[in-house]
Design an enzyme around this catalytic site. Structure first.
Site, short mmCIF file in Angstrom:
data_model
loop_
_atom_site.label_atom_id
_atom_site.label_comp_id
_atom_site.label_asym_id
_atom_site.label_seq_id
_atom_site.Cartn_x
_atom_site.Cartn_y
_atom_site.Cartn_z
N HIS A 171 0.85 -1.19 0.00
CA HIS A 171 0.00 0.00 0.00
C HIS A 171 0.89 1.24 0.00
CE1 HIS A 171 -3.22 2.76 1.13
NE2 HIS A 171 -4.03 1.82 0.75
N ASP A 227 -7.88 -5.56 0.03
CA ASP A 227 -8.32 -6.44 -1.07
C ASP A 227 -7.91 -7.89 -0.89
OD1 ASP A 227 -7.59 -3.61 -2.95
OD2 ASP A 227 -9.58 -4.48 -2.75
C1 SDX Z 1 -6.30 -0.09 -2.88
O1 SDX Z 1 -4.56 4.43 -2.01
C2 SDX Z 1 -5.47 3.82 -1.40
O2 SDX Z 1 -5.85 4.18 -0.31
C3 SDX Z 1 -6.06 2.62 -2.15
C4 SDX Z 1 -7.05 1.76 -1.37
C5 SDX Z 1 -8.33 2.50 -1.08
O3 SDX Z 1 -9.03 2.10 -0.14
O4 SDX Z 1 -8.69 3.41 -1.87
O5 SDX Z 1 -6.46 1.36 -0.15
C6 SDX Z 1 -7.45 0.52 -2.17
O6 SDX Z 1 -6.07 0.24 -4.00
C7 SDX Z 1 -5.42 -1.04 -2.13
C8 SDX Z 1 -4.19 -1.52 -2.98
C9 SDX Z 1 -4.68 -2.64 -3.91
N1 SDX Z 1 -3.60 -3.01 -4.85
C10 SDX Z 1 -2.99 -4.19 -4.78
O7 SDX Z 1 -3.15 -5.00 -3.87
C11 SDX Z 1 -2.07 -4.46 -5.96
C12 SDX Z 1 -0.70 -4.96 -5.44
N2 SDX Z 1 -0.05 -3.85 -4.72
C13 SDX Z 1 0.93 -3.07 -5.48
O8 SDX Z 1 0.63 -2.88 -6.83
C14 SDX Z 1 1.40 -1.83 -4.70
O9 SDX Z 1 1.66 -2.25 -3.42
C15 SDX Z 1 0.52 -0.60 -4.64
C16 SDX Z 1 0.10 -0.14 -5.99
C17 SDX Z 1 -0.69 -0.86 -3.81
C18 SDX Z 1 1.34 0.51 -3.95
O10 SDX Z 1 2.35 0.81 -4.82
P1 SDX Z 1 3.48 1.93 -4.44
O11 SDX Z 1 3.13 2.64 -3.20
O12 SDX Z 1 3.72 2.72 -5.68
O13 SDX Z 1 4.71 1.07 -4.06
P2 SDX Z 1 5.75 0.49 -5.08
O14 SDX Z 1 5.03 -0.09 -6.26
O15 SDX Z 1 6.76 1.55 -5.36
O16 SDX Z 1 6.38 -0.71 -4.22
C19 SDX Z 1 7.53 -0.52 -3.44
C20 SDX Z 1 8.32 -1.82 -3.61
C21 SDX Z 1 8.66 -2.13 -5.07
O17 SDX Z 1 9.82 -2.95 -5.07
P3 SDX Z 1 11.30 -2.21 -5.24
O18 SDX Z 1 11.19 -1.33 -6.47
O19 SDX Z 1 11.51 -1.45 -3.97
O20 SDX Z 1 12.24 -3.38 -5.43
O21 SDX Z 1 7.51 -2.91 -3.16
C22 SDX Z 1 7.25 -3.80 -4.26
C23 SDX Z 1 7.51 -3.00 -5.53
O22 SDX Z 1 7.88 -3.88 -6.59
N3 SDX Z 1 5.84 -4.17 -4.15
C24 SDX Z 1 5.39 -5.41 -4.35
C25 SDX Z 1 4.00 -5.34 -4.10
N4 SDX Z 1 3.67 -4.08 -3.77
C26 SDX Z 1 4.81 -3.37 -3.82
N5 SDX Z 1 6.02 -6.56 -4.69
C27 SDX Z 1 5.22 -7.65 -4.80
N6 SDX Z 1 3.88 -7.67 -4.58
C28 SDX Z 1 3.25 -6.53 -4.23
N7 SDX Z 1 1.93 -6.54 -4.01
#
Ligand code: SDX
Length: 436
Positions: A313, A371
């Site tokens: 998140h 989720d």
């Molecule tokens: C919702 O914003 C809100 O409040 C949203 C929400 C709401 O109520 O409105 O809470 C609802 O959208 C919840 C999130 C649902 N999405 C998912 O579950 C999809 C999987 N999650 C990721 O796509 C990600 O965690 C996000 C999009 C939720 C957050 O992305 P960020 O903040 O841009 O973080 P990032 O992508 O920069 O991640 C940081 C690191 C990265 O690795 P490095 O570059 O540091 O090596 O963490 C890794 C990412 O690759 N990472 C994950 C991951 N989430 C982040 N790796 C594997 N699996 C994951 N789920």
């Protein structure tokens, strides 16, 4: 907001004049540096794609403490609301700032109940879709189409219009989602029943048929009502920011909410609940619990492009409090239905346990979000996977409209118009085609 007695001074290593920027404090949470005059004073923009460090507005609706894993709606912790209130009380709180007393709750419930029907013409609008259309494609169309029926509540600058549009949207979303579902399974639509609760009425419209009543199971009704509460609002997330930016042009509330529906659909946002359940199905198909290690390995391999859906998140760097409440709701529903040994639920809990012990997730502070478990409980209730995000949109509508109304009611608001760092071609002349 109130001015802090400290200022931020921006100085430049090339000897340019330094600039003083005011700092403001909110009630809780990070202070903000006011950069509204930065461009006029320095000729420069700030640069923050994804808004990692940018507050786009001031708001009094929802506050998240990502480090503590705390979520407050108008100051009330989500755990207390999910236990002591129902969704319509939560809607009243988000819209008007206070929980209703019994009299106000009765009036608000009656108001919403009396707006649950949609114009009969709506059913002809649906006929344009293929029967196998994704429910979110249908919902994006239907919500925008509401503005074609309610010309008496489309002037966003008229407080009465804003009020009735909010009631209509909250009241009609369950009817529209149920219609989208019935359309895809070729069953006739069920009209709302005014003697049922908000969640009970939705279950009725989803699962009753003209040939057979649907008997609302109070445990499922309560579980669904809690799912709506958990999804109701969440600060300036992607879809809420979309609604605010869309509404800042003065467009009608139905169009602005339709933009929010479209944004929520994405798998990185509200589409994650559908993606998370499909991910669990895939691991199950591959062999279940003993295949988790292999899957986690794929997730950690950057080239695989595989993410652990329902994890991570932007704000929560601790456990999403909604995920904990969703897991409890999962337990209640599965126990009620005699599915305590549901293999998917066991797989999800094992996957969470392994991930939370793995350095990759621990170092990146990746925890389950709202989720991760919501799909399992919705599937147990009988809601089909492609409808999960439409249920999220149904519940989030109150948050979107509360945030939109807060923005329009703020005398300081302007149309949103971000700038850019341009790195394309400088000015050049068009050459005749023979010389290109
Ligand atoms: C919702 O914003 C809100 O409040 C949203 C929400 C709401 O109520 O409105 O809470 C609802 O959208 C919840 C999130 C649902 N999405 C998912 O579950 C999809 C999987 N999650 C990721 O796509 C990600 O965690 C996000 C999009 C939720 C957050 O992305 P960020 O903040 O841009 O973080 P990032 O992508 O920069 O991640 C940081 C690191 C990265 O690795 P490095 O570059 O540091 O090596 O963490 C890794 C990412 O690759 N990472 C994950 C991951 N989430 C982040 N790796 C594997 N699996 C994951 N789920």
């Amino acid at each position: 907001m109130k001015a802090s007695d400290t200022k931020a001074t921006l100085s430049f290593s090339n000897g340019g004049d330094s600039v003083e920027l005011p700092i403001y404090k909110g009630t809780v949470g990070p202070d903000v540096i006011d950069i509204r005059k930065l461009y006029a004073q320095t000729g420069m923009f700030t640069y923050d794609p994804g808004f990692m460090s940018t507050a786009a507005c001031q708001s009094a609706i929802t506050y998240i403490d990502g480090d503590k894993g705390e979520l407050l709606y108008r100051g009330y912790p989500i755990e207390q609301l999910a236990t002591n209130c129902d969704f319509l009380e939560t809607c009243h709180l988000l819209l008007y700032g206070e929980l209703p007393d019994q009299g106000k709750k009765t009036n608000f419930t009656k108001l919403v109940t009396n707006h649950t029907m949609v114009n009969e013409q709506m059913q002809f609008f649906l006929r344009g879709f293929r029967r196998d259309a994704h429910p979110m494609a249908i919902m994006t169309g239907l919500v925008g189409a509401l503005s074609a029926f309610y010309h008496d509540s489309t002037d966003i600058n008229n407080p009465e219009h804003r009020e009735i549009a909010a009631i209509r949207l909250i009241a009609k979303m369950p009817t529209l989602v149920a219609m989208a579902y019935k359309y895809t399974i070729g069953q006739p639509y069920m009209y709302p029943k005014n003697d049922l609760s908000y969640a009970g009425n939705f279950l009725h419209m989803m699962f009753a048929t003209p040939c057979e009543e649907y008997k609302v199971n109070p445990v499922l009704e309560r579980a669904l009502d809690r799912i709506f509460i958990l999804h109701a609002d969440h600060e300036q997330n992607a879809s809420t920011s979309t609604v605010r930016l869309c509404g800042s042009s003065g467009t009608n509330p139905f169009a602005a909410i339709a933009a929010g529906v479209a944004c929520l659909w994405g798998p990185a946002h509200g589409g994650a609940n559908e993606a998370a359940l499909n991910m669990l199905y895939d691991i199950q198909k591959e062999g279940g619990v003993e295949k988790i290690g292999e899957f986690i390995k794929k997730v950690k391999d950057k080239n695989s492009n595989v993410k652990l859906m329902g994890f991570g998140h932007r704000v929560y760097k601790n456990y999403d409090p909604r995920a904990k409440l969703m897991q409890e709701t999962c337990n209640e529903v599965l126990t009620e239905l005699g599915l305590e040994n549901d293999p998917l639920f066991k797989l999800a809990k094992e996957l969470e346990k392994i991930a939370l012990e793995d350095e990759y997730f621990v170092s990146r502070k990746l925890y389950p979000n709202v989720d991760f478990y919501s799909g399992i409980v919705q599937r147990a209730i009988g809601i089909p996977v492609p409808l999960f995000t439409a249920i999220f949109a149904l519940a989030r509508t109150v948050g979107w409209i509360a945030q939109l109304n807060e923005m329009i009611g703020d005398p300081e608001y302007k149309i949103g118009r971000p700038r850019q760092l341009f790195e394309g071609s400088p000015k050049r002349d068009v050459q005749p085609i023979g010389k290109r």
